[in-house]
Write a protein that holds these residues in place. Sequence first.
Motif, PDB file in Angstrom:
ATOM      1  N   LEU A   1     -22.481  -3.485  16.533  1.00 50.12           N
ATOM      2  CA  LEU A   1     -21.213  -4.202  16.713  1.00 50.12           C
ATOM      3  C   LEU A   1     -20.162  -3.581  15.812  1.00 50.12           C
ATOM      4  CD1 LEU A   1     -22.525  -7.893  16.528  1.00 50.12           C
ATOM      5  CD2 LEU A   1     -21.679  -6.743  18.592  1.00 50.12           C
ATOM      6  N   VAL A   2     -18.930  -3.537  16.310  1.00 49.73           N
ATOM      7  CA  VAL A   2     -17.813  -3.060  15.497  1.00 49.73           C
ATOM      8  C   VAL A   2     -16.630  -3.999  15.718  1.00 49.73           C
ATOM      9  CG1 VAL A   2     -17.029  -1.386  17.268  1.00 49.73           C
ATOM     10  CG2 VAL A   2     -16.401  -1.051  14.862  1.00 49.73           C
ATOM     11  N   GLY A   3     -15.999  -4.372  14.619  1.00 51.38           N
ATOM     12  CA  GLY A   3     -14.806  -5.209  14.666  1.00 51.38           C
ATOM     13  C   GLY A   3     -13.614  -4.384  14.226  1.00 51.38           C
ATOM     14  N   ILE A   4     -12.583  -4.362  15.055  1.00 51.75           N
ATOM     15  CA  ILE A   4     -11.403  -3.549  14.744  1.00 51.75           C
ATOM     16  C   ILE A   4     -10.134  -4.382  14.831  1.00 51.75           C
ATOM     17  CG2 ILE A   4     -12.482  -1.416  15.558  1.00 51.75           C
ATOM     18  CD1 ILE A   4     -10.227  -1.911  17.951  1.00 51.75           C
ATOM     19  N   LYS A   5      -9.105  -3.848  14.210  1.00 55.98           N
ATOM     20  CA  LYS A   5      -7.799  -4.495  14.261  1.00 55.98           C
ATOM     21  C   LYS A   5      -6.743  -3.406  14.407  1.00 55.98           C
ATOM     22  CE  LYS A   5      -4.780  -7.404  11.520  1.00 55.98           C
ATOM     23  NZ  LYS A   5      -4.570  -7.984  10.198  1.00 55.98           N
ATOM     24  N   ASP A   6      -5.827  -3.603  15.334  1.00 61.55           N
ATOM     25  CA  ASP A   6      -4.711  -2.680  15.516  1.00 61.55           C
ATOM     26  C   ASP A   6      -3.761  -2.865  14.336  1.00 61.55           C
ATOM     27  OD1 ASP A   6      -2.723  -1.006  16.461  1.00 61.55           O
ATOM     28  OD2 ASP A   6      -2.034  -2.387  18.012  1.00 61.55           O
ATOM     29  N   ASP A   7      -3.589  -1.821  13.536  1.00 65.62           N
ATOM     30  CA  ASP A   7      -2.676  -1.879  12.384  1.00 65.62           C
ATOM     31  C   ASP A   7      -1.445  -1.049  12.699  1.00 65.62           C
ATOM     32  OD1 ASP A   7      -1.334  -1.786   9.972  1.00 65.62           O
ATOM     33  OD2 ASP A   7      -3.148  -1.507   8.772  1.00 65.62           O
ATOM     34  N   ILE A   8      -0.466  -1.711  13.263  1.00 65.55           N
ATOM     35  CA  ILE A   8       0.767  -1.038  13.687  1.00 65.55           C
ATOM     36  C   ILE A   8       1.466  -0.385  12.504  1.00 65.55           C
ATOM     37  CG2 ILE A   8       3.048  -1.402  14.727  1.00 65.55           C
ATOM     38  CD1 ILE A   8       1.693  -3.768  16.280  1.00 65.55           C
ATOM     39  N   ASN A   9       1.494  -1.059  11.361  1.00 74.11           N
ATOM     40  CA  ASN A   9       2.183  -0.531  10.177  1.00 74.11           C
ATOM     41  C   ASN A   9       1.558   0.759   9.667  1.00 74.11           C
ATOM     42  OD1 ASN A   9       4.036  -2.673  10.151  1.00 74.11           O
ATOM     43  ND2 ASN A   9       2.608  -3.955   9.018  1.00 74.11           N
ATOM     44  N   ALA A  10       0.260   0.902   9.794  1.00 76.55           N
ATOM     45  CA  ALA A  10      -0.428   2.119   9.345  1.00 76.55           C
ATOM     46  C   ALA A  10      -0.533   3.157  10.457  1.00 76.55           C
ATOM     47  CB  ALA A  10      -1.823   1.776   8.834  1.00 76.55           C
ATOM     48  N   ASN A  11      -0.133   2.784  11.690  1.00 76.55           N
ATOM     49  CA  ASN A  11      -0.280   3.648  12.860  1.00 76.55           C
ATOM     50  C   ASN A  11      -1.732   4.107  12.975  1.00 76.55           C
ATOM     51  OD1 ASN A  11       0.607   4.920  15.198  1.00 76.55           O
ATOM     52  ND2 ASN A  11       1.129   6.810  14.125  1.00 76.55           N
ATOM     53  N   ALA A  12      -2.638   3.126  12.876  1.00 76.62           N
ATOM     54  CA  ALA A  12      -4.069   3.402  12.903  1.00 76.62           C
ATOM     55  C   ALA A  12      -4.814   2.139  13.298  1.00 76.62           C
ATOM     56  CB  ALA A  12      -4.539   3.866  11.523  1.00 76.62           C
ATOM     57  N   VAL A  13      -6.077   2.297  13.578  1.00 79.55           N
ATOM     58  CA  VAL A  13      -6.966   1.158  13.798  1.00 79.55           C
ATOM     59  C   VAL A  13      -7.760   0.947  12.514  1.00 79.55           C
ATOM     60  CG1 VAL A  13      -9.111   0.497  14.957  1.00 79.55           C
ATOM     61  CG2 VAL A  13      -7.143   1.186  16.304  1.00 79.55           C
ATOM     62  N   TYR A  14      -7.771  -0.283  12.064  1.00 80.96           N
ATOM     63  CA  TYR A  14      -8.543  -0.667  10.889  1.00 80.96           C
ATOM     64  C   TYR A  14      -9.929  -1.111  11.354  1.00 80.96           C
ATOM     65  CZ  TYR A  14     -10.210  -3.807   7.182  1.00 80.96           C
ATOM     66  OH  TYR A  14     -10.968  -4.447   6.242  1.00 80.96           O
ATOM     67  N   ILE A  15     -10.958  -0.484  10.808  1.00 79.19           N
ATOM     68  CA  ILE A  15     -12.327  -0.892  11.107  1.00 79.19           C
ATOM     69  C   ILE A  15     -12.670  -2.014  10.135  1.00 79.19           C
ATOM     70  CG2 ILE A  15     -14.733  -0.185  11.332  1.00 79.19           C
ATOM     71  CD1 ILE A  15     -13.706   2.712  11.682  1.00 79.19           C
ATOM     72  N   HIS A  16     -12.595  -3.223  10.631  1.00 77.97           N
ATOM     73  CA  HIS A  16     -12.804  -4.402   9.801  1.00 77.97           C
ATOM     74  C   HIS A  16     -14.272  -4.545   9.410  1.00 77.97           C
ATOM     75  CE1 HIS A  16     -11.818  -8.403   8.326  1.00 77.97           C
ATOM     76  NE2 HIS A  16     -12.924  -8.823   8.899  1.00 77.97           N
ATOM     77  N   TRP A  17     -15.147  -4.225  10.340  1.00 83.06           N
ATOM     78  CA  TRP A  17     -16.580  -4.355  10.081  1.00 83.06           C
ATOM     79  C   TRP A  17     -17.341  -3.548  11.126  1.00 83.06           C
ATOM     80  CZ3 TRP A  17     -18.235  -6.643   5.767  1.00 83.06           C
ATOM     81  CH2 TRP A  17     -19.600  -6.856   5.623  1.00 83.06           C
ATOM     82  N   ALA A  18     -18.461  -3.000  10.742  1.00 82.19           N
ATOM     83  CA  ALA A  18     -19.320  -2.288  11.688  1.00 82.19           C
ATOM     84  C   ALA A  18     -20.755  -2.396  11.189  1.00 82.19           C
ATOM     85  CB  ALA A  18     -18.912  -0.820  11.793  1.00 82.19           C
ATOM     86  N   VAL A  19     -21.662  -2.748  12.094  1.00 81.69           N
ATOM     87  CA  VAL A  19     -23.062  -2.930  11.720  1.00 81.69           C
ATOM     88  C   VAL A  19     -23.955  -2.459  12.866  1.00 81.69           C
ATOM     89  CG1 VAL A  19     -24.853  -4.606  11.110  1.00 81.69           C
ATOM     90  CG2 VAL A  19     -22.542  -4.928  10.263  1.00 81.69           C
ATOM     91  N   VAL A  20     -24.976  -1.692  12.530  1.00 79.81           N
ATOM     92  CA  VAL A  20     -25.986  -1.341  13.528  1.00 79.81           C
ATOM     93  C   VAL A  20     -27.007  -2.472  13.575  1.00 79.81           C
ATOM     94  CG1 VAL A  20     -25.641   1.144  13.207  1.00 79.81           C
ATOM     95  CG2 VAL A  20     -27.431  -0.003  11.936  1.00 79.81           C
ATOM     96  N   ALA A  21     -27.646  -2.637  14.718  1.00 76.54           N
ATOM     97  CA  ALA A  21     -28.656  -3.687  14.881  1.00 76.54           C
ATOM     98  C   ALA A  21     -29.739  -3.518  13.819  1.00 76.54           C
ATOM     99  CB  ALA A  21     -29.268  -3.605  16.278  1.00 76.54           C
ATOM    100  N   PRO A  22     -30.296  -4.615  13.341  1.00 77.64           N
ATOM    101  CA  PRO A  22     -31.314  -4.532  12.287  1.00 77.64           C
ATOM    102  C   PRO A  22     -32.461  -3.569  12.620  1.00 77.64           C
ATOM    103  CG  PRO A  22     -30.667  -6.809  12.628  1.00 77.64           C
ATOM    104  CD  PRO A  22     -29.987  -5.999  13.704  1.00 77.64           C
ATOM    105  N   HIS A  23     -32.864  -3.496  13.883  1.00 72.62           N
ATOM    106  CA  HIS A  23     -33.969  -2.599  14.245  1.00 72.62           C
ATOM    107  C   HIS A  23     -33.554  -1.124  14.253  1.00 72.62           C
ATOM    108  CE1 HIS A  23     -32.137  -3.805  18.126  1.00 72.62           C
ATOM    109  NE2 HIS A  23     -32.310  -2.537  18.419  1.00 72.62           N
ATOM    110  N   ASN A  24     -32.252  -0.856  14.095  1.00 67.01           N
ATOM    111  CA  ASN A  24     -31.747   0.519  14.009  1.00 67.01           C
ATOM    112  C   ASN A  24     -31.239   0.866  12.609  1.00 67.01           C
ATOM    113  OD1 ASN A  24     -32.098   0.997  16.799  1.00 67.01           O
ATOM    114  ND2 ASN A  24     -30.165  -0.003  17.239  1.00 67.01           N
ATOM    115  N   ASN A  25     -31.229  -0.106  11.723  1.00 68.43           N
ATOM    116  CA  ASN A  25     -30.583   0.025  10.428  1.00 68.43           C
ATOM    117  C   ASN A  25     -31.520   0.658   9.401  1.00 68.43           C
ATOM    118  OD1 ASN A  25     -29.242  -0.320   8.002  1.00 68.43           O
ATOM    119  ND2 ASN A  25     -28.425  -2.319   8.584  1.00 68.43           N
ATOM    120  N   LYS A  26     -31.203   1.883   8.998  1.00 70.50           N
ATOM    121  CA  LYS A  26     -32.041   2.608   8.038  1.00 70.50           C
ATOM    122  C   LYS A  26     -32.033   1.968   6.653  1.00 70.50           C
ATOM    123  CE  LYS A  26     -32.241   7.193   9.963  1.00 70.50           C
ATOM    124  NZ  LYS A  26     -32.073   8.610   9.727  1.00 70.50           N
TER     125      LYS A  26
END
Length: 183
Positions: free
Chosen positions: A77-102
């Motif tokens: 899962l990845v959570g993003i936010k459009d940051d118009i002021n930074a002219n970029a996308v802010y990656i608020h959170w990102a997590v791989v599924a527990p069975h894939n998480n090293k």
Amino acid sequence: MNIEYGTIDILIDDLTSCLKDSKTGEIKETVVFRVETKNFLEKYNNKSGWYVNWKEMPKEVEIYALGLKEDNSIQGLVGIKDDINANAVYIHWAVVAPHNNKLITSNPKYIGVGGHLFAIAIDKSYSYNHNGVVYGFASNEKVLSHYIEKLNATYLGLLHKYQFAIMEDEAKKIKEVYDYEWN
């Protein structure tokens, strides 16, 4: 593991066009979809190994799921936010599924999930006319160095001591690796 809310702590094991089964080497096609309802996210929480309660993400954060095309089983899962002021996308959170998480298991089921999550954020950056530029906050110096090495991220350190960005040229290279469908 002490992870600050809003920091990213995923490892990039391999930049692969699709996910790869770590035991068989079989390539698995992927699909991305936006999670529109908070109820869907109820089982994706700290207790089940997803680090935070995804249902409680701020409403301005768009949540996208990476799933297997064959059955839509969520691999990250990845959570993003459009940051118009930074002219970029802010990656608020990102997590791989527990069975894939090293960080949780020594034998992840699929390889390539972390890179896919960054590619999704980059894809959304293009859709918001930010030329693929994304930024986020690594959880610590080791993870920051990992992103600089694996993704050619740039250290910023403006809003957070481990703030990084993936700029246009590197975003384009990352985006070119991935092959997934949008649903």
